[in-house]
Design an enzyme around this catalytic site. Structure first.
Site, PDB file in Angstrom:
ATOM      1  CG  HIS A 291       2.201  -8.691   0.571  1.00 37.70           C
ATOM      2  ND1 HIS A 291       1.489  -9.770   1.069  1.00 37.70           N
ATOM      3  CD2 HIS A 291       2.055  -7.703   1.502  1.00 37.70           C
ATOM      4  CE1 HIS A 291       0.942  -9.450   2.225  1.00 37.70           C
ATOM      5  NE2 HIS A 291       1.267  -8.192   2.507  1.00 37.70           N
TER       6      HIS A 291
ATOM      7  CG  ASP B 289      -2.065  -0.928   1.150  1.00 38.84           C
ATOM      8  OD1 ASP B 289      -2.158  -1.668   0.159  1.00 38.84           O
ATOM      9  OD2 ASP B 289      -2.887  -0.940   2.086  1.00 38.84           O
TER      10      ASP B 289
ATOM     11  CB  SER C  83      10.577   2.629   4.633  1.00 40.17           C
ATOM     12  OG  SER C  83      11.856   3.017   4.184  1.00 40.17           O
TER      13      SER C  83
END
EC number: 4.1.1.65
Length: 354
Positions: free
Chosen positions: A198, A139, A308
């Site tokens: 992911h 995200d 980050s």
């Protein structure tokens, strides 16, 4: 008279104590700055030596120790009676979607645990499972993407940095028949976002490199202030291959983000003050696994303790194309590009560690 003279000297000394203290502190700072420049020059790091003053002052403002202190504060356990109030305040203040949070918010023991919360898998479907397609690994905001045509990658501010230095090794193609190109995508995770990252496609990796570095902020202004910001900051790179060719998957630390975790890699310890920073001559920690570690598209790879950046550099067929825009907000699992029409599977969502 002599006594009065001595008294006057002591008076003037006392009167100017703040000036003397300031001059002394400034002298020490300038001495450390000179030594810092010497270290960069000694290790033949001409690019960093040129901007050594900027790096030095950035270190004073955003030192690694400050991130460690922040990390310890975020780990402090919050009494049960205050958790709902604190976490609901954060949810409202940071505009976090409460409905997506997987577990009851009162189950998180600390602010750090809350920031590394899981989301419900069914809220993040996989947008494309076809060969040669890529989905978002997190995200985030997609701050830059495109084709990598040389060993230098030009970011959104027009500042270039060396990809080989960034990866800690020379990137190279798997297919040398002219059928493929290298592409890249850079993602920024703000503190309010889901902090786990992911797999953007099915791939396998056998090499993990840990490059120790600074923890400078990665907001857009810092890219202009420090030319090769990503080559300065601490990062972890997974090197492997997928259907399209070779792939390099990088997780980059930032201010207050001294902790990067990779699933099933307990040896990895980031933001270790005993490590000499790689850009100042420290070694790159390279781990070669006994066998390939395979992940499927949407599988969890690791996590940050705060927001980050993720950088994915991947080889793919020449007719690959993007279907996103720069600075677009993307969700993990969302299709970013591919070849042909996307292929979706019913009830195919991201996977988190069990």
């Amino acid at each position: 008279m002599k006594k009065n003279g001595r008294d006057n000297n002591f008076y003037h000394l006392y009167k100017n104590k703040y000036l003397i203290t300031g001059v002394t502190i400034l002298s020490f700072i300038l001495m450390f700055q000179y030594k810092y420049h010497e270290v960069l020059t000694l290790h033949d790091n001409s690019e960093n030596a040129v901007q050594s003053s900027k790096l030095f002052w950035a270190r004073l403002l955003f030192g690694r120790t400050r991130s460690r202190i922040t990390g310890q504060i975020l780990k402090m356990e919050i009494p049960n009676t205050y958790r709902l109030f604190i976490f609901n305040f954060l949810i409202k203040y940071m505009h976090i979607n409460k409905e997506e949070i997987k577990y009851p918010i009162e189950s998180y023991k600390s602010i750090g645990d809350f920031f590394s919360r899981y989301i419900r898998e069914e809220t993040r479907p996989i947008g494309d499972v076809s060969d040669y397609s890529i989905v978002s690994p997190c995200d985030s905001e997609l701050i830059d993407y495109g084709e990598l045509t040389s060993e230098y990658l030009e970011n959104i501010k027009g500042v270039k940095f060396n990809v080989n230095t960034f990866l800690g090794s020379k990137f190279q193609k798997k297919h040398n028949d002219g059928s493929t190109k290298f592409f890249y995508a850079i993602f920024y995770l703000s503190p309010k976002k889901y902090h786990h990252f992911h797999a953007p496609f099915n791939f396998k990796y056998k090499i993990r490199r840990h490059i120790s570095g600074e923890l400078f902020p990665v907001f857009q202004g810092m890219f202009k202030f420090i030319n090769n910001l990503f080559n300065i900051n601490e990062r972890v790179i997974l090197s492997g291959e997928w259907k399209g060719g070779n792939v390099y998957y990088a997780a980059i630390s930032a201010y207050n983000v001294g902790n990067i975790k990779i699933i099933n890699d307990e040896e990895l310890v980031t933001n270790n003050l005993r490590h000499q920073l790689s850009y100042m001559g420290g070694d790159i920690n390279t781990k070669i696994f006994d066998s390939y570690k395979s992940v499927e598209v949407g599988d969890e790879i690791g996590e940050f303790r705060m927001g980050s950046s993720i950088v994915v550099i991947f080889e793919n067929k020449k007719d690959f194309s993007w279907n996103v825009n720069q600075n677009q907000t993307v969700s993990v699992g969302q299709r970013l590009g591919g070849i042909g029409e996307p292929v979706k599977e019913e009830n195919r969502f991201i996977k988190i560690r069990s």
